[in-house]
Design a protein around this motif. Structure first.
Motif, PDB file in Angstrom:
ATOM      1  N   GLN A 115       9.692   5.640 -10.594  1.00 55.25           N
ATOM      2  CA  GLN A 115       9.585   4.206 -10.323  1.00 55.25           C
ATOM      3  C   GLN A 115      10.706   3.747  -9.405  1.00 55.25           C
ATOM      4  O   GLN A 115      10.486   2.953  -8.489  1.00 55.25           O
ATOM      5  CB  GLN A 115       9.594   3.399 -11.623  1.00 55.25           C
ATOM      6  N   LEU A 116      11.917   4.242  -9.621  1.00 52.71           N
ATOM      7  CA  LEU A 116      13.044   3.872  -8.774  1.00 52.71           C
ATOM      8  C   LEU A 116      12.768   4.230  -7.313  1.00 52.71           C
ATOM      9  O   LEU A 116      13.096   3.466  -6.404  1.00 52.71           O
ATOM     10  CB  LEU A 116      14.325   4.553  -9.255  1.00 52.71           C
ATOM     11  N   ARG A 117      12.174   5.386  -7.103  1.00 50.52           N
ATOM     12  CA  ARG A 117      11.878   5.839  -5.742  1.00 50.52           C
ATOM     13  C   ARG A 117      10.755   5.020  -5.127  1.00 50.52           C
ATOM     14  O   ARG A 117      10.823   4.637  -3.961  1.00 50.52           O
ATOM     15  CB  ARG A 117      11.510   7.315  -5.774  1.00 50.52           C
ATOM     16  N   VAL A 118       9.733   4.749  -5.913  1.00 49.24           N
ATOM     17  CA  VAL A 118       8.612   3.952  -5.416  1.00 49.24           C
ATOM     18  C   VAL A 118       9.090   2.555  -5.030  1.00 49.24           C
ATOM     19  O   VAL A 118       8.674   2.000  -4.010  1.00 49.24           O
ATOM     20  CB  VAL A 118       7.474   3.898  -6.459  1.00 49.24           C
ATOM     21  N   ASP A 119       9.998   1.993  -5.816  1.00 49.56           N
ATOM     22  CA  ASP A 119      10.537   0.665  -5.518  1.00 49.56           C
ATOM     23  C   ASP A 119      11.262   0.635  -4.178  1.00 49.56           C
ATOM     24  O   ASP A 119      11.343  -0.419  -3.548  1.00 49.56           O
ATOM     25  CB  ASP A 119      11.490   0.211  -6.623  1.00 49.56           C
ATOM     26  N   VAL A 175       0.836  -1.198   0.000  1.00 50.32           N
ATOM     27  CA  VAL A 175       0.000   0.000   0.000  1.00 50.32           C
ATOM     28  C   VAL A 175       0.871   1.248   0.000  1.00 50.32           C
ATOM     29  O   VAL A 175       1.879   1.324   0.697  1.00 50.32           O
ATOM     30  CB  VAL A 175      -0.953   0.002   1.222  1.00 50.32           C
ATOM     31  N   ARG A 176       0.443   2.202  -0.827  1.00 54.58           N
ATOM     32  CA  ARG A 176       1.053   3.543  -0.817  1.00 54.58           C
ATOM     33  C   ARG A 176      -0.108   4.517  -0.674  1.00 54.58           C
ATOM     34  O   ARG A 176      -0.662   5.012  -1.654  1.00 54.58           O
ATOM     35  CB  ARG A 176       1.851   3.788  -2.100  1.00 54.58           C
ATOM     36  N   SER A 177      -0.485   4.747   0.582  1.00 55.08           N
ATOM     37  CA  SER A 177      -1.604   5.628   0.880  1.00 55.08           C
ATOM     38  C   SER A 177      -1.095   7.057   1.016  1.00 55.08           C
ATOM     39  O   SER A 177      -0.068   7.305   1.651  1.00 55.08           O
ATOM     40  CB  SER A 177      -2.285   5.193   2.178  1.00 55.08           C
ATOM     41  N   ALA A 178      -1.824   7.980   0.409  1.00 53.92           N
ATOM     42  CA  ALA A 178      -1.429   9.395   0.431  1.00 53.92           C
ATOM     43  C   ALA A 178      -2.502  10.235   1.099  1.00 53.92           C
ATOM     44  O   ALA A 178      -3.669  10.192   0.699  1.00 53.92           O
ATOM     45  CB  ALA A 178      -1.195   9.892  -0.990  1.00 53.92           C
ATOM     46  N   ILE A 202      10.316   2.271  -1.478  1.00 54.85           N
ATOM     47  CA  ILE A 202       9.412   2.534  -0.358  1.00 54.85           C
ATOM     48  C   ILE A 202       9.178   1.290   0.491  1.00 54.85           C
ATOM     49  O   ILE A 202       9.278   1.336   1.704  1.00 54.85           O
ATOM     50  CB  ILE A 202       8.064   3.097  -0.861  1.00 54.85           C
ATOM     51  N   ALA A 203       8.877   0.167  -0.144  1.00 59.53           N
ATOM     52  CA  ALA A 203       8.529  -1.054   0.587  1.00 59.53           C
ATOM     53  C   ALA A 203       9.742  -1.650   1.287  1.00 59.53           C
ATOM     54  O   ALA A 203      10.841  -1.674   0.746  1.00 59.53           O
ATOM     55  CB  ALA A 203       7.923  -2.074  -0.358  1.00 59.53           C
ATOM     56  N   CYS A 204       9.529  -2.118   2.522  1.00 57.63           N
ATOM     57  CA  CYS A 204      10.553  -2.848   3.263  1.00 57.63           C
ATOM     58  C   CYS A 204      10.196  -4.320   3.175  1.00 57.63           C
ATOM     59  O   CYS A 204       9.046  -4.695   3.310  1.00 57.63           O
ATOM     60  CB  CYS A 204      10.543  -2.430   4.724  1.00 57.63           C
ATOM     61  N   SER A 205      11.183  -5.148   2.942  1.00 56.90           N
ATOM     62  CA  SER A 205      10.860  -6.584   2.920  1.00 56.90           C
ATOM     63  C   SER A 205      11.874  -7.373   3.679  1.00 56.90           C
ATOM     64  O   SER A 205      12.799  -6.931   4.198  1.00 56.90           O
ATOM     65  CB  SER A 205      10.750  -7.096   1.492  1.00 56.90           C
ATOM     66  N   HIS A 214       3.820  10.916  -8.979  1.00 60.67           N
ATOM     67  CA  HIS A 214       5.179  10.696  -8.483  1.00 60.67           C
ATOM     68  C   HIS A 214       5.310   9.519  -7.529  1.00 60.67           C
ATOM     69  O   HIS A 214       6.398   8.955  -7.401  1.00 60.67           O
ATOM     70  CB  HIS A 214       5.690  11.950  -7.773  1.00 60.67           C
ATOM     71  N   ASN A 215       4.237   9.170  -6.818  1.00 59.09           N
ATOM     72  CA  ASN A 215       4.328   8.141  -5.780  1.00 59.09           C
ATOM     73  C   ASN A 215       3.516   6.887  -6.086  1.00 59.09           C
ATOM     74  O   ASN A 215       3.525   5.946  -5.302  1.00 59.09           O
ATOM     75  CB  ASN A 215       3.886   8.703  -4.426  1.00 59.09           C
ATOM     76  N   ASP A 216       2.791   6.889  -7.196  1.00 60.56           N
ATOM     77  CA  ASP A 216       1.930   5.763  -7.566  1.00 60.56           C
ATOM     78  C   ASP A 216       1.026   5.367  -6.395  1.00 60.56           C
ATOM     79  O   ASP A 216       0.847   4.179  -6.087  1.00 60.56           O
ATOM     80  CB  ASP A 216       2.759   4.571  -8.041  1.00 60.56           C
ATOM     81  N   ALA A 217       0.475   6.384  -5.715  1.00 59.58           N
ATOM     82  CA  ALA A 217      -0.422   6.126  -4.588  1.00 59.58           C
ATOM     83  C   ALA A 217      -1.574   5.237  -5.051  1.00 59.58           C
ATOM     84  O   ALA A 217      -2.131   5.437  -6.124  1.00 59.58           O
ATOM     85  CB  ALA A 217      -0.956   7.438  -4.029  1.00 59.58           C
ATOM     86  N   ASN A 218      -1.903   4.250  -4.210  1.00 65.70           N
ATOM     87  CA  ASN A 218      -3.017   3.371  -4.546  1.00 65.70           C
ATOM     88  C   ASN A 218      -4.174   3.494  -3.560  1.00 65.70           C
ATOM     89  O   ASN A 218      -5.209   2.859  -3.733  1.00 65.70           O
ATOM     90  CB  ASN A 218      -2.559   1.917  -4.726  1.00 65.70           C
ATOM     91  N   ILE A 219      -3.987   4.314  -2.538  1.00 63.50           N
ATOM     92  CA  ILE A 219      -5.077   4.675  -1.620  1.00 63.50           C
ATOM     93  C   ILE A 219      -5.038   6.178  -1.396  1.00 63.50           C
ATOM     94  O   ILE A 219      -3.973   6.757  -1.164  1.00 63.50           O
ATOM     95  CB  ILE A 219      -4.983   3.933  -0.275  1.00 63.50           C
ATOM     96  N   LEU A 220      -6.194   6.783  -1.464  1.00 62.59           N
ATOM     97  CA  LEU A 220      -6.363   8.206  -1.181  1.00 62.59           C
ATOM     98  C   LEU A 220      -6.949   8.345   0.214  1.00 62.59           C
ATOM     99  O   LEU A 220      -8.018   7.796   0.497  1.00 62.59           O
ATOM    100  CB  LEU A 220      -7.309   8.839  -2.208  1.00 62.59           C
ATOM    101  N   SER A 221      -6.252   9.070   1.092  1.00 63.85           N
ATOM    102  CA  SER A 221      -6.738   9.333   2.443  1.00 63.85           C
ATOM    103  C   SER A 221      -7.244  10.770   2.503  1.00 63.85           C
ATOM    104  O   SER A 221      -6.496  11.715   2.214  1.00 63.85           O
ATOM    105  CB  SER A 221      -5.620   9.116   3.471  1.00 63.85           C
TER     106      SER A 221
END
Length: 143
Positions: free
Chosen positions: A134-138, A81-84, A140-143, A98-105
């Motif tokens: 895309q490089l920045r969005v990649d 999730v990339r909630s903005a 974001i997630a911690c795994s 810029h962030n490929d947000a997939n949830i709008l808050s």
């Protein structure tokens, strides 16, 4: 498009307005939000939205609470999730571009219903730009 929506008591009217618009536009909406103004705990309504987004059961999520912060923090606990948290359509556009947000808050106590509806329209209509973003969005997630 398939869209999941969740809200607490501060966002019930906003949710109703947004759902009516989305359905009129032909979108399939899953409503996880409360339908009353009685006090509830936002995580109970946000986690199902974020889970649907994370599992690709929906294209996007929309979450609404008083400040937008609690809902946003809750949603962003989910790995995919990339909630903005947005309060203008300009910020909403940048969150998608810029962030490929997939949830709008949406912060119900700090935006009007017409502003919130404009943000929803902008969120759904704005594509992710990819490229250097895309490089920045990649990252974001911690795994």
């Amino acid at each position: 498009m398939k869209i999941a929506i969740g809200n607490d008591h501060a966002g019930t009217e906003y949710k109703n307005t947004i759902v009516a618009y989305l359905e009129k536009e032909g979108h399939q909406v899953t409503n996880y939000g409360t339908n009353t103004n009685d006090s509830v705990d936002y995580p109970d309504f946000v986690h199902p939205v974020a889970t649907d987004v994370e599992n690709n059961a929906v294209d996007f999520g929309i979450i609404i609470c008083g400040s937008g912060n609690g809902a946003n923090m809750t949603a962003n606990k989910h790995q995919k999730v990339r909630s903005a948290l947005c309060w203008t359509k300009e910020i909403t556009a940048l969150a998608r571009q810029h962030n490929d947000a997939n949830i709008l808050s949406i912060p119900a106590r700090f935006t009007s219903e017409p502003q919130a509806l404009e943000m929803v329209k902008t969120f759904l209509a704005t594509p992710f730009e990819g490229g250097r973003h895309q490089l920045r969005v990649d990252k974001i997630a911690c795994s």
